[in-house]
Write a protein that holds these residues in place. Structure first.
Motif, PDB file in Angstrom:
ATOM      1  N   UNK A  19       0.815  -1.213   0.000  1.00 36.96           N
ATOM      2  CA  UNK A  19       0.000   0.000   0.000  1.00 36.96           C
ATOM      3  C   UNK A  19       0.855   1.271   0.000  1.00 36.96           C
ATOM      4  N   UNK A  20       2.138   1.129   0.318  1.00 37.32           N
ATOM      5  CA  UNK A  20       3.060   2.268   0.335  1.00 37.32           C
ATOM      6  C   UNK A  20       4.416   1.785  -0.157  1.00 37.32           C
ATOM      7  N   UNK A  21       5.040   2.587  -1.015  1.00 42.25           N
ATOM      8  CA  UNK A  21       6.435   2.343  -1.374  1.00 42.25           C
ATOM      9  C   UNK A  21       7.214   3.590  -1.008  1.00 42.25           C
ATOM     10  N   UNK A  22       8.350   3.393  -0.371  1.00 45.53           N
ATOM     11  CA  UNK A  22       9.194   4.519   0.032  1.00 45.53           C
ATOM     12  C   UNK A  22      10.432   4.554  -0.852  1.00 45.53           C
ATOM     13  N   UNK A  23      10.636   5.713  -1.484  1.00 45.40           N
ATOM     14  CA  UNK A  23      11.773   5.914  -2.375  1.00 45.40           C
ATOM     15  C   UNK A  23      12.721   6.943  -1.781  1.00 45.40           C
ATOM     16  N   UNK A  24      13.998   6.780  -2.092  1.00 42.95           N
ATOM     17  CA  UNK A  24      14.980   7.771  -1.682  1.00 42.95           C
ATOM     18  C   UNK A  24      14.870   8.989  -2.591  1.00 42.95           C
ATOM     19  N   UNK A  25      15.139  10.155  -2.004  1.00 40.42           N
ATOM     20  CA  UNK A  25      15.126  11.389  -2.773  1.00 40.42           C
ATOM     21  C   UNK A  25      16.128  12.385  -2.226  1.00 40.42           C
ATOM     22  N   UNK A  26      16.512  13.323  -3.079  1.00 39.46           N
ATOM     23  CA  UNK A  26      17.457  14.376  -2.706  1.00 39.46           C
ATOM     24  C   UNK A  26      16.751  15.718  -2.771  1.00 39.46           C
ATOM     25  N   UNK A  27      17.093  16.598  -1.838  1.00 35.73           N
ATOM     26  CA  UNK A  27      16.535  17.945  -1.848  1.00 35.73           C
ATOM     27  C   UNK A  27      16.970  18.685  -3.103  1.00 35.73           C
ATOM     28  N   UNK A  28      16.118  19.565  -3.569  1.00 37.59           N
ATOM     29  CA  UNK A  28      16.476  20.500  -4.639  1.00 37.59           C
ATOM     30  C   UNK A  28      16.454  21.900  -4.032  1.00 37.59           C
ATOM     31  N   UNK A  29      16.637  22.911  -4.852  1.00 34.64           N
ATOM     32  CA  UNK A  29      16.586  24.290  -4.356  1.00 34.64           C
ATOM     33  C   UNK A  29      15.160  24.776  -4.129  1.00 34.64           C
ATOM     34  N   UNK A  30      14.185  23.991  -4.581  1.00 36.06           N
ATOM     35  CA  UNK A  30      12.778  24.364  -4.435  1.00 36.06           C
ATOM     36  C   UNK A  30      12.221  23.721  -3.171  1.00 36.06           C
ATOM     37  N   UNK A  31      11.539  24.515  -2.377  1.00 35.83           N
ATOM     38  CA  UNK A  31      10.955  24.017  -1.117  1.00 35.83           C
ATOM     39  C   UNK A  31       9.949  22.897  -1.408  1.00 35.83           C
ATOM     40  N   UNK A  32      10.067  21.803  -0.674  1.00 40.01           N
ATOM     41  CA  UNK A  32       9.185  20.638  -0.786  1.00 40.01           C
ATOM     42  C   UNK A  32       9.242  19.976  -2.164  1.00 40.01           C
ATOM     43  N   UNK A  33      10.394  20.105  -2.819  1.00 39.21           N
ATOM     44  CA  UNK A  33      10.616  19.380  -4.066  1.00 39.21           C
ATOM     45  C   UNK A  33      11.785  18.418  -3.849  1.00 39.21           C
ATOM     46  N   UNK A  34      11.621  17.191  -4.335  1.00 36.74           N
ATOM     47  CA  UNK A  34      12.618  16.138  -4.165  1.00 36.74           C
ATOM     48  C   UNK A  34      12.937  15.543  -5.539  1.00 36.74           C
ATOM     49  N   UNK A  35      14.213  15.217  -5.736  1.00 33.31           N
ATOM     50  CA  UNK A  35      14.645  14.489  -6.932  1.00 33.31           C
ATOM     51  C   UNK A  35      14.738  13.012  -6.557  1.00 33.31           C
ATOM     52  N   UNK A  36      13.969  12.162  -7.238  1.00 31.73           N
ATOM     53  CA  UNK A  36      13.914  10.726  -6.932  1.00 31.73           C
ATOM     54  C   UNK A  36      15.285  10.112  -7.215  1.00 31.73           C
ATOM     55  N   UNK A  37      15.781   9.321  -6.258  1.00 28.88           N
ATOM     56  CA  UNK A  37      17.145   8.793  -6.352  1.00 28.88           C
ATOM     57  C   UNK A  37      17.224   7.284  -6.571  1.00 28.88           C
ATOM     58  N   UNK A  38      16.099   6.595  -6.581  1.00 24.68           N
ATOM     59  CA  UNK A  38      16.156   5.164  -6.890  1.00 24.68           C
ATOM     60  C   UNK A  38      14.948   4.747  -7.726  1.00 24.68           C
ATOM     61  N   UNK A  39      15.038   3.539  -8.272  1.00 25.00           N
ATOM     62  CA  UNK A  39      14.027   3.048  -9.209  1.00 25.00           C
ATOM     63  C   UNK A  39      12.869   2.408  -8.445  1.00 25.00           C
ATOM     64  N   UNK A  40      11.640   2.846  -8.695  1.00 26.21           N
ATOM     65  CA  UNK A  40      10.500   2.271  -7.971  1.00 26.21           C
ATOM     66  C   UNK A  40      10.117   0.880  -8.483  1.00 26.21           C
ATOM     67  N   UNK A  41       9.712   0.031  -7.553  1.00 27.65           N
ATOM     68  CA  UNK A  41       9.199  -1.289  -7.886  1.00 27.65           C
ATOM     69  C   UNK A  41       7.709  -1.248  -8.207  1.00 27.65           C
TER      70      UNK A  41
END
Length: 156
Positions: A19-41
């Motif tokens: 029901x939930x998948x947790x992905x790694x992400x990195x901060x960007x310069x935009x508030x509350x924006x994340x760059x996805x760092x791994x491939x989702x299953x």
């Protein structure tokens, strides 16, 4: 790096099985924006490097996916191995094309494949479709970038 929770809804067949998948992400310069760092299953429509909006869910004590911002040019495909002896040749072909993939303990026959923007996806896709025809694999094209769609003469 942050973990971002992506809430999922199962279809009539019960997929995805979580029901939930947790992905790694990195901060960007935009508030509350994340760059996805791994491939989702299991998360549909998301690939490595994509930008997503998140919100802080204080009750759950985690960041939660809120919306898609921009694609990275990467694509995500998932492969289920129907025949164990097909795995080596498929992984060799993916590696040769410049792809990487992730595996997970709970689903040993499944790999989540990152297809970088510089991969010749039309050629790789044609080869994968042949593997489907031969009964080696099942394929789910979860997030095909505009870069890769532009390489295809036909795409569903």
């Amino acid at each position: 790096m942050f973990k971002v929770a992506f809430d999922l809804n199962a279809d009539a067949s019960g997929w995805p099985p979580v029901s939930v998948e947790r992905l790694w992400g990195e901060k960007t310069d935009v508030r509350f924006e994340i760059r996805v760092a791994n491939t989702p299953f299991f998360v549909p429509g998301i690939a490595v490097g994509d930008l997503v909006r998140v919100r802080a869910d204080h009750e759950r004590r985690e960041l939660v996916y809120e919306g898609f911002t921009a694609e990275s040019g990467h694509s995500t495909v998932r492969i289920v191995f129907l025949r164990h002896d097909a795995r080596d040749s498929v992984e060799r072909r993916l590696r040769g094309a410049g792809c990487s993939w992730e595996t997970t303990e709970g689903f040993k026959k499944l790999i989540a494949v990152d297809v970088p923007p510089d991969v010749a996806y039309e050629e790789l896709r044609r080869w994968l479709l042949e593997r489907i025809e031969s009964g080696d694999i099942e394929l789910q094209e979860s997030a095909i970038s505009a870069t890769h769609r532009g390489q295809l003469s036909q795409f569903p």
